[in-house]
Motif scaffolding. Structure first.
Motif, PDB file in Angstrom:
ATOM      1  N   PHE A  12      32.475  38.832  46.129  1.00 19.07           N
ATOM      2  CA  PHE A  12      32.005  38.532  47.504  1.00 19.07           C
ATOM      3  C   PHE A  12      31.069  39.654  47.945  1.00 19.07           C
ATOM      4  N   GLY A  13      31.547  40.884  47.705  1.00 22.11           N
ATOM      5  CA  GLY A  13      30.770  42.055  48.133  1.00 22.11           C
ATOM      6  C   GLY A  13      29.424  42.112  47.461  1.00 22.11           C
ATOM      7  N   LEU A  14      29.410  41.840  46.148  1.00 22.59           N
ATOM      8  CA  LEU A  14      28.141  41.879  45.412  1.00 22.59           C
ATOM      9  C   LEU A  14      27.156  40.874  45.986  1.00 22.59           C
ATOM     10  N   PRO A  60      41.094  50.197  46.708  1.00 19.12           N
ATOM     11  CA  PRO A  60      40.658  51.129  47.757  1.00 19.12           C
ATOM     12  C   PRO A  60      39.389  50.675  48.483  1.00 19.12           C
ATOM     13  N   ARG A  61      38.617  49.788  47.842  1.00 14.24           N
ATOM     14  CA  ARG A  61      37.363  49.354  48.466  1.00 14.24           C
ATOM     15  C   ARG A  61      37.474  47.944  49.035  1.00 14.24           C
ATOM     16  N   CYS A  62      38.639  47.327  48.869  1.00  9.68           N
ATOM     17  CA  CYS A  62      38.776  45.910  49.208  1.00  9.68           C
ATOM     18  C   CYS A  62      39.156  45.755  50.677  1.00  9.68           C
ATOM     19  N   GLU A  63      38.471  44.860  51.369  1.00  6.83           N
ATOM     20  CA  GLU A  63      38.790  44.702  52.792  1.00  6.83           C
ATOM     21  C   GLU A  63      39.919  43.711  53.022  1.00  6.83           C
ATOM     22  N   GLU A  79      45.336  43.758  52.895  1.00  4.81           N
ATOM     23  CA  GLU A  79      46.546  43.426  53.666  1.00  4.81           C
ATOM     24  C   GLU A  79      47.086  42.018  53.352  1.00  4.81           C
ATOM     25  N   PHE A  80      46.218  41.172  52.749  1.00  4.97           N
ATOM     26  CA  PHE A  80      46.682  39.825  52.403  1.00  4.97           C
ATOM     27  C   PHE A  80      47.429  39.791  51.066  1.00  4.97           C
ATOM     28  N   GLY A  81      47.495  40.922  50.401  1.00  3.19           N
ATOM     29  CA  GLY A  81      48.027  40.930  49.031  1.00  3.19           C
ATOM     30  C   GLY A  81      49.517  41.184  48.936  1.00  3.19           C
ATOM     31  N   ALA A  84      41.080  37.857  38.894  1.00  6.22           N
ATOM     32  CA  ALA A  84      42.153  38.837  38.789  1.00  6.22           C
ATOM     33  C   ALA A  84      42.337  39.431  40.167  1.00  6.22           C
ATOM     34  N   CYS A  85      43.047  38.680  41.013  1.00  6.04           N
ATOM     35  CA  CYS A  85      43.231  39.099  42.400  1.00  6.04           C
ATOM     36  C   CYS A  85      44.584  38.587  42.860  1.00  6.04           C
ATOM     37  N   HIS A  86      45.267  39.390  43.662  1.00  6.82           N
ATOM     38  CA  HIS A  86      46.606  39.013  44.106  1.00  6.82           C
ATOM     39  C   HIS A  86      46.612  38.050  45.292  1.00  6.82           C
ATOM     40  N   LEU A  87      45.495  37.903  45.941  1.00  8.78           N
ATOM     41  CA  LEU A  87      45.482  37.014  47.107  1.00  8.78           C
ATOM     42  C   LEU A  87      45.822  35.596  46.679  1.00  8.78           C
ATOM     43  N   SER A  88      46.339  34.806  47.623  1.00 13.73           N
ATOM     44  CA  SER A  88      46.699  33.431  47.273  1.00 13.73           C
ATOM     45  C   SER A  88      45.430  32.610  47.064  1.00 13.73           C
TER      46      SER A  88
END
Lengths: 341, 337
Positions: A255-257, A293-296, A299-301, A323-327
């Motif tokens: 998303f950031g990229l 550390p750079r992910c906004e 808190e959803f994880g 590879a992300c813990h978010l739902s």
């Protein structure tokens, strides 16, 4: 995986021993590549893109690097093959083109000599005149005007774009099955870049090669890649088809990229979205997800981001993995939002 | 001349002598790096300069900052011609005109701490009372997003993006009115590039700075520039408000340049709207007669070889140096025949 893949990388890890500790440049990387496919690898400096490429050529097998996992080229494991076997693969079945065409060419030899050498290494005892005609043919194919004259010239007599064409000719003279292009157009001007990308696409069709295209330029990815690996700090964080990456990215780093890319149409001159901070040191990676550390969206994880390394899992309807813990729901909706912005 | 101009370049020319005659060793030829360039930068705005390698962008940057002397022409900073200044007058002028460089690695002295690097201009120009340099330096560090406690660290302890911030703090130290930035983000990763661009924009708003922003990346220039000048082989071929130049380019070269940029939208791939220039940029030692772009231009006629087009407004008000500027509205969807 499917049988059509010409190259399969399984659990590739590469670590370099340094005075400050082990640098894990690539961590459990797996992917497949089919003939005729272009796989883009994107990521920032230090994300492991180039180390992955040199592992496939087995170029970083020095005493300081520890490489584990499997790199299967049509069933042959390049990592455990003998030095002779590797030598017969390198430059023949797998070839590479580099970022800086000037340093990839030897200034003391004519370009014709250098293209011919790449062929003769793998084809002993072929008549010189036959080789020369093959070289001329290849120079024509890569779009060098007046090859009969230019074959006997030296690299410094060529412009940047023409040098990169020579490098491509060297790589393709043996009609490799896999071409690894490490930032092939980064050193070139934009109009020349367009020429070289066109050339690579048309030669891919002609030779039915698989291409691994390493770049930091999402524009180049959008232009030529079929599928994309997004790497961050040595790990794959997202795999997508190229259309899925731009329509529905599935990792906060992606998303950031997308948000950080400047566009030709930016009319409102608003602030660019940025990814806070900078990429981590590979010696002391953050715990859990390296990107946390750079992910906004940490808190959803559910607290897992900081403690558990996320595994790649498939997500959404477009065949992507993340590879992300978010739902799943959260990622997909955030991704669509990021793609629209 | 109005007072709104921060910087004005008038007919700047820079020839570099090259080649040597066998007998006297005198230069026999010259590289025409910048060949008659006139530009203006309004106060508080950004002039973007785009073009490919060898078009003279960087030479122009060094001319307007007077790091090199022009062969002819003048540069006016607040109405004063800086090309004729010397001694203390020149030093005072330098205060108002600072530069940010491309490579944040080679533009910082590795043996100096960050504090030394940023405070050195203060010491040279004596603009801060003795004893207050450190406070001023830390204020500058904070302003560009660096931790002021890192005052005593050395460049190798910083990442590329942070180093570029150091370079920006150093440029800001003397409270300049104009900053010339030569490819300030091209060595940086995309996410860091965005941070630096945002920083430059914020500083411009807060401090009323004027920028000359040189880049080969057209989309970066589109993002940051108010005015854009397109250069080819030492000359400006088109200049105008960024929105106009990008949406209705008048010069064929501008059009080709824009259409060659890979767009981060795979859906538009392969719909045939690319203009592919053939060949390479000719040598600046012996540029083509007439229009310098004619050897690669699909519109070129005999007129282009005989007569050099002047940079002047066309019927649609776009300032362009071309005998056959593109029609308005221009459509990038049409392939040139």
């Amino acid at each position: 995986m499917s049988n059509t893949s010409v190259l399969s990388v399984r659990n590739l890890s590469v670590a370099f021993a340094t005075a400050d500790g082990d640098v894990i440049a690539v961590d459990k990387l797996s992917f497949d590549l089919a003939l005729g496919e272009t796989l883009g690898i994107v990521g920032e400096s230090g994300s492991g893109k180039s180390v992955t490429a040199s592992s496939i050529m087995r170029l970083n097998n020095s005493s300081s690097a520890t490489t584990t996992g499997e790199i299967l080229l049509e069933g042959t494991n390049i990592l455990t093959a003998s030095e002779d076997e590797v030598r017969s693969i390198r430059g023949k079945d797998v070839a590479m083109i580099f970022q800086d065409p000037l340093s990839a060419l030897n200034p003391y030899y004519t370009v014709g000599h250098q293209i011919a050498e790449a062929y003769e290494v793998h084809h002993h005892g072929v008549d010189k005149s036959v080789v020369r005609s093959l070289v001329l043919d290849m120079m024509t194919k890569v779009g060098i005007p007046n090859p009969e004259k230019r074959i006997d010239e030296y690299p410094h007599q060529f412009s940047g774009g023409m040098r990169q064409r020579i490098v491509i000719a060297i790589a393709l003279i043996n009609q490799p099955k896999v071409l690894i292009a490490d930032e092939p157009t980064t050193a070139l001007d934009v109009t020349v870049q367009a020429q070289i990308l066109d050339l690579m696409k048309s030669l891919q069709l002609e030779f039915n090669m698989a291409i691994i295209l390493i770049t930091h330029d999402l524009g180049v990815i959008a232009e030529v890649a079929d599928n994309v690996l997004v790497m961050y700090a040595g790990r794959i964080v997202e795999t997508s088809s190229v259309s899925a990456l731009f329509a529905e990215p599935v990792h906060p780093y992606a998303f950031g990229l997308l948000g950080a890319v400047t566009s030709l149409e930016a009319s409102d001159r608003g602030q660019l979205d940025t990814i806070a901070g900078s990429p981590p040191s590979l010696i002391s990676l953050p715990s859990g997800c390296s990107f946390h550390p750079r992910c906004e969206f940490v808190e959803f994880g559910n607290g897992k981001c900081v403690s558990v390394v996320p595994e790649l899992r498939s997500i959404g309807t477009l065949g992507s993995s993340t590879a992300c813990h978010l739902s799943d729901d959260v990622i997909v909706s955030l991704g669509r939002k990021a793609a629209r912005a | 001349m109005t007072n709104d101009l921060a910087l004005q370049a008038i007919d700047l020319v820079k020839y570099f002598p090259t080649g040597a005659s066998k007998i006297l060793g005198r230069p026999t030829n010259s590289v025409r790096a910048v060949d008659g360039v006139s530009l203006t930068v309004q106060k508080g705005t950004t002039l973007g300069i785009v073009g490919e390698s060898g078009c003279g962008k960087s030479t122009l940057a060094r001319l307007v900052t007077r790091l090199i002397d022009p062969t002819s022409g003048s540069v006016l900073l607040d109405g004063v011609d800086i090309t004729t200044l010397s001694g203390s007058d020149l030093r005072k002028t330098r205060r108002k005109l600072q530069m940010i460089f491309q490579d944040p690695y080679s533009s910082l002295n590795p043996r100096h701490s960050i504090g030394q690097i940023i405070s050195q201009p203060l010491a040279i120009q004596h603009i801060v009372p003795k004893g207050q340099e450190m406070a001023r330096t830390q204020e500058l560090m904070e302003r560009v997003g660096l931790n002021p406690e890192h005052y005593n660290r050395y460049p190798h302890e910083f990442s590329g993006g942070q180093r570029q911030r150091i370079g920006i703090a150093r440029a800001l130290a003397l409270e300049p009115t104009v900053i010339v930035a030569d490819e300030p983000v091209s060595a940086l990763d995309v996410s860091i590039q965005a941070q630096i661009l945002n920083l430059l924009e914020n500083l411009q708003k807060e401090l009323g700075l004027s920028y000359v922003f040189i880049a080969h990346d057209l989309s970066v220039v589109r993002h940051i520039a108010d005015q854009v000048a397109v250069m080819y082989l030492g000359k400006v071929v088109e200049i105008g408000p960024a929105a106009d130049v990008y949406s209705r380019p008048a010069h064929p070269y501008t059009m080709a340049l824009l259409s060659a940029v890979p767009v981060a939208r795979p859906s538009e791939r392969g719909n045939g709207h690319r203009i592919r220039l053939v060949g390479d940029v000719p040598s600046p030692i012996d540029p083509p007669s007439g229009c310098r772009f004619r050897t690669r231009c699909w519109k070129a006629t005999d007129l282009c070889a005989q007569q050099e087009p002047v940079l002047a407004p066309d019927e649609a008000g776009r300032v362009v140096a071309c005998h056959f500027p593109n029609e308005v509205p221009v459509s990038l969807g049409i392939r040139p025949s």
